[in-house]
Design a protein around this motif. Sequence first.
Motif, PDB file in Angstrom:
ATOM      1  N   SER A 107       0.836  -1.212   0.000  1.00 26.60           N
ATOM      2  CA  SER A 107       0.000   0.000   0.000  1.00 26.60           C
ATOM      3  C   SER A 107       0.863   1.251   0.000  1.00 26.60           C
ATOM      4  O   SER A 107       0.528   2.253  -0.629  1.00 26.60           O
ATOM      5  CB  SER A 107      -0.916   0.015   1.224  1.00 26.60           C
ATOM      6  N   GLN A 164      -9.554   3.072   4.081  1.00 24.49           N
ATOM      7  CA  GLN A 164      -9.763   2.631   2.705  1.00 24.49           C
ATOM      8  C   GLN A 164      -9.908   3.830   1.766  1.00 24.49           C
ATOM      9  O   GLN A 164      -9.431   3.812   0.634  1.00 24.49           O
ATOM     10  CB  GLN A 164     -11.016   1.754   2.624  1.00 24.49           C
ATOM     11  N   ASN A 203      -6.522   4.939   1.040  1.00 25.91           N
ATOM     12  CA  ASN A 203      -5.724   3.934   0.340  1.00 25.91           C
ATOM     13  C   ASN A 203      -6.255   3.654  -1.062  1.00 25.91           C
ATOM     14  O   ASN A 203      -5.480   3.540  -2.003  1.00 25.91           O
ATOM     15  CB  ASN A 203      -5.696   2.637   1.155  1.00 25.91           C
ATOM     16  N   SER A 204      -7.562   3.549  -1.218  1.00 26.69           N
ATOM     17  CA  SER A 204      -8.125   3.155  -2.516  1.00 26.69           C
ATOM     18  C   SER A 204      -8.773   4.316  -3.254  1.00 26.69           C
ATOM     19  O   SER A 204      -8.943   4.259  -4.466  1.00 26.69           O
ATOM     20  CB  SER A 204      -9.176   2.058  -2.336  1.00 26.69           C
ATOM     21  N   SER A 210      -6.806  -0.586   6.241  1.00 29.54           N
ATOM     22  CA  SER A 210      -6.995   0.016   4.927  1.00 29.54           C
ATOM     23  C   SER A 210      -7.174  -0.986   3.807  1.00 29.54           C
ATOM     24  O   SER A 210      -7.306  -0.588   2.657  1.00 29.54           O
ATOM     25  CB  SER A 210      -5.858   0.986   4.614  1.00 29.54           C
ATOM     26  N   THR A 211      -7.162  -2.292   4.106  1.00 30.78           N
ATOM     27  CA  THR A 211      -7.440  -3.236   3.025  1.00 30.78           C
ATOM     28  C   THR A 211      -8.671  -4.067   3.392  1.00 30.78           C
ATOM     29  O   THR A 211      -8.987  -4.264   4.572  1.00 30.78           O
ATOM     30  CB  THR A 211      -6.259  -4.202   2.764  1.00 30.78           C
ATOM     31  N   LYS A 212      -9.335  -4.566   2.344  1.00 29.97           N
ATOM     32  CA  LYS A 212     -10.529  -5.384   2.552  1.00 29.97           C
ATOM     33  C   LYS A 212     -10.199  -6.645   3.333  1.00 29.97           C
ATOM     34  O   LYS A 212     -11.003  -7.131   4.124  1.00 29.97           O
ATOM     35  CB  LYS A 212     -11.154  -5.744   1.198  1.00 29.97           C
TER      36      LYS A 212
END
Lengths: 439, 439
Positions: free
Chosen positions: B131, B211, B214-215, B372-374
């Motif tokens: 990331s 998220q 991050n995304s 921050s990630t799924k």
Amino acid sequence: MNAGDTIVAAATPFGYSGVAVIRLSGPGVSRLLEQTTGRTSYKNRVATLSDLLSKTGETIDRSLVTFFASPRSYTGEDLAEISTHGNPSIVNEVLSLLIGLGARQADPGEFTYRAFINGKMDLVQAEAVASLVGSKSKENTRIQQKIISGDLSILLNRIRSELLDLLSALEHQMDISEEDLDLEYINQLEKRVHRIQNDVDSLLGTFKMGQLFNSGVSLVLSGPPNVGKSSLFNLIANDDRAIVSDQPGTTRDVIDLEILLSGVPVRIYDTAGIRGAENSVEKEGVYRAIQKRQSADIVLSVYDSPNAIPQHAERDENIIYILNKTDTHKANVGNGVIHISCKDGSGINTLLIKIKEKIGVEKISTDLTYLSTKRQFSALTDCSRFLGAAATLCLNRASDLEIISYELREAAGSLDVLLGKTTAEDIINNIFNNLCVGK
Amino acid sequence: MNAGDTIVAAATPFGYSGVAVIRLSGPGVSRLLEQTTGRTSYKNRVATLSDLLSKTGETIDRSLVTFFASPRSYTGEDLAEISTHGNPSIVNEVLSLLIGLGARQADPGEFTYRAFINGKMDLVQAEAVASLVGSKSKENTRIQQKIISGDLSILLNRIRSELLDLLSALEHQMDISEEDLDLEYINQLEKRVHRIQNDVDSLLGTFKMGQLFNSGVSLVLSGPPNVGKSSLFNLIANDDRAIVSDQPGTTRDVIDLEILLSGVPVRIYDTAGIRGAENSVEKEGVYRAIQKRQSADIVLSVYDSPNAIPQHAERDENIIYILNKTDTHKANVGNGVIHISCKDGSGINTLLIKIKEKIGVEKISTDLTYLSTKRQFSALTDCSRFLGAAATLCLNRASDLEIISYELREAAGSLDVLLGKTTAEDIINNIFNNLCVGK
């Protein structure tokens, strides 16, 4: 470009990658490292894990910092390499931080310029750094590497010191024999000047090949519409696995890509078919096609009918005549015309061999050092011309040694320019501006 | 990915630059350095000027070689960083040379994978490396940096060890009181489980923001033709100086670019005007526009006439209704419709504020660590669910401690998966494959 302050730049390309390197050079390096990492001293040349801290004390990135103490660094000054995660937002933040603390964003080539200013390399070597970074083949990399390591500089300095020896002997001669001309002395002088000129000329002889590897050649596909130029373009592109880069055309109808043939970067241009065009867009395309053809090193002139090929085709030095679609008509045209079929691929290898032959590329010799920039060629051409003039004056028994001395001093001056001992500011700036930022 | 052999990769992006870095990791590093530089030993962590030699002994490049002895290296293995001139043909030649001598081209993320395998970091930290490298803002860089430095891992390990303490106490309880249910013990247990679940849930609460940074979010410009969508697109693009990248559309009619709003990467899509299209190309464009609109996080619905705006526009959560061309008609439409004029630029700032409001971005807190990630969110959601089930069993006075213990073990198992203590091979591979080669 100003020496004296502390410069900073990213030394790796912009992008998302494992690692990015930021370079810092100048008297403020130690202070800036302390202000950004809190560490008061770095061991010389030891990669040290350090947290880079923002002004508010947050960790921007955990990086590897390597400090190189002056004078044993690339620039000859205190230098640091900061190796961060390969992320543009980190790189930008670190650059902003350092600039905020007093560093200056480096100009292109400024690190190498400082190496030159601080006597770490001469101008010929600095030029080779630019050529090395831009090199597209193993062969050119070798050539430039040899120049950076000093092979060409050693040769040039040897020639230069022979010239200076000759000059001081000549000044001496002028002192002791003001009146009567010593014929034997003049004979000897001519021989020595001639020998030096030979050395210079043999260096000049390496330029064609050096420039070929360094700058490459252009090859333009030309001919009437619908003879298969674009098919041939694609075939050549696919045929050679060593594609260096391909980019969309800058002009409407000319598209180009670059391949390597025996280490020589060959940029191939596909152009519009040449005919009396009807609409203005096509007219512009045809105009550009004709222009491209005129500036090409080599033209591939493609036809699909034997009758359309000009008589005496073999006489055109830089044109290869090609008869395409030989799968449909079995014509037999001699005179060096290459028969191909883009449909079944026949003749393409023969064509590539012919192209290499026209380029005139030979295997590079590891014994030779090659001139590879026009600046080098032009300075040595001047040098040779002045030496030639001096030799001619000797042969003509010039009674005035002063004018021989003048020509020899000019010859030495050309070498000084070449090595950067005396070179105009704008020429120097031009050399370093060719380098990327961070180098 | 196989540990055990020696891997090599370029760690910097492909391009012409000051410096390129090649990384080498594994048991063969010392041997490979000796075979390529002739130097039999490198001082640990000292940047050493070395000529990289081809098989025939020619200098490929004069490089800086830094050797990091196992286990104090990024991968935990012997590791070397070779810093060459930033030239693709040099990098390729050095890679070929090393591969010819027995090194293997590294898979994407394989250096970080080795760091994970060798216990230098857990899976949450490894994920943050990916990331961080892909981070587009300072804010996300901060978040990922905190995870890499171990902030999230410490929290998770603390939760995990509380859980394990609870479990071992429970096992003990099951041993001593097989028959009669100790109500006081169950009460205490419920409280402790609940406390742990609260910790997990407050971490889960950071996910939305983490998220977001991050995304990023997608923002689609939509509306009838000729209402000024493309003008607005260009205005937003120019208005925000922090453009991260812009690239030509992959589909015929949808073009997009990315800007940063308060540190959140916002990808803006311009789409075809929606109407009953006549020809097939436009139909396809309209179809794609509708699709894009449906998948958008936020839709900017643009109109040039007040009457065309739907009633109750304010009720649509993810749509911002915009009335353009207010320089020509002075309409007064309420209900949260934003009035703008692309011609004179009025209302654009109000619109940007509204967009930020819809995104719901808050300033990141340096006290928090953000999921921050799924994968992180889903593992902790599982953990919370199992803890919730255990708490419910306690509240219901479940007589069988075994089933409570089962739920707690499952909760601990989710944390193990999250930290990579027990994680399926394909999930691990997926995490590392997201990284670039050379990291």
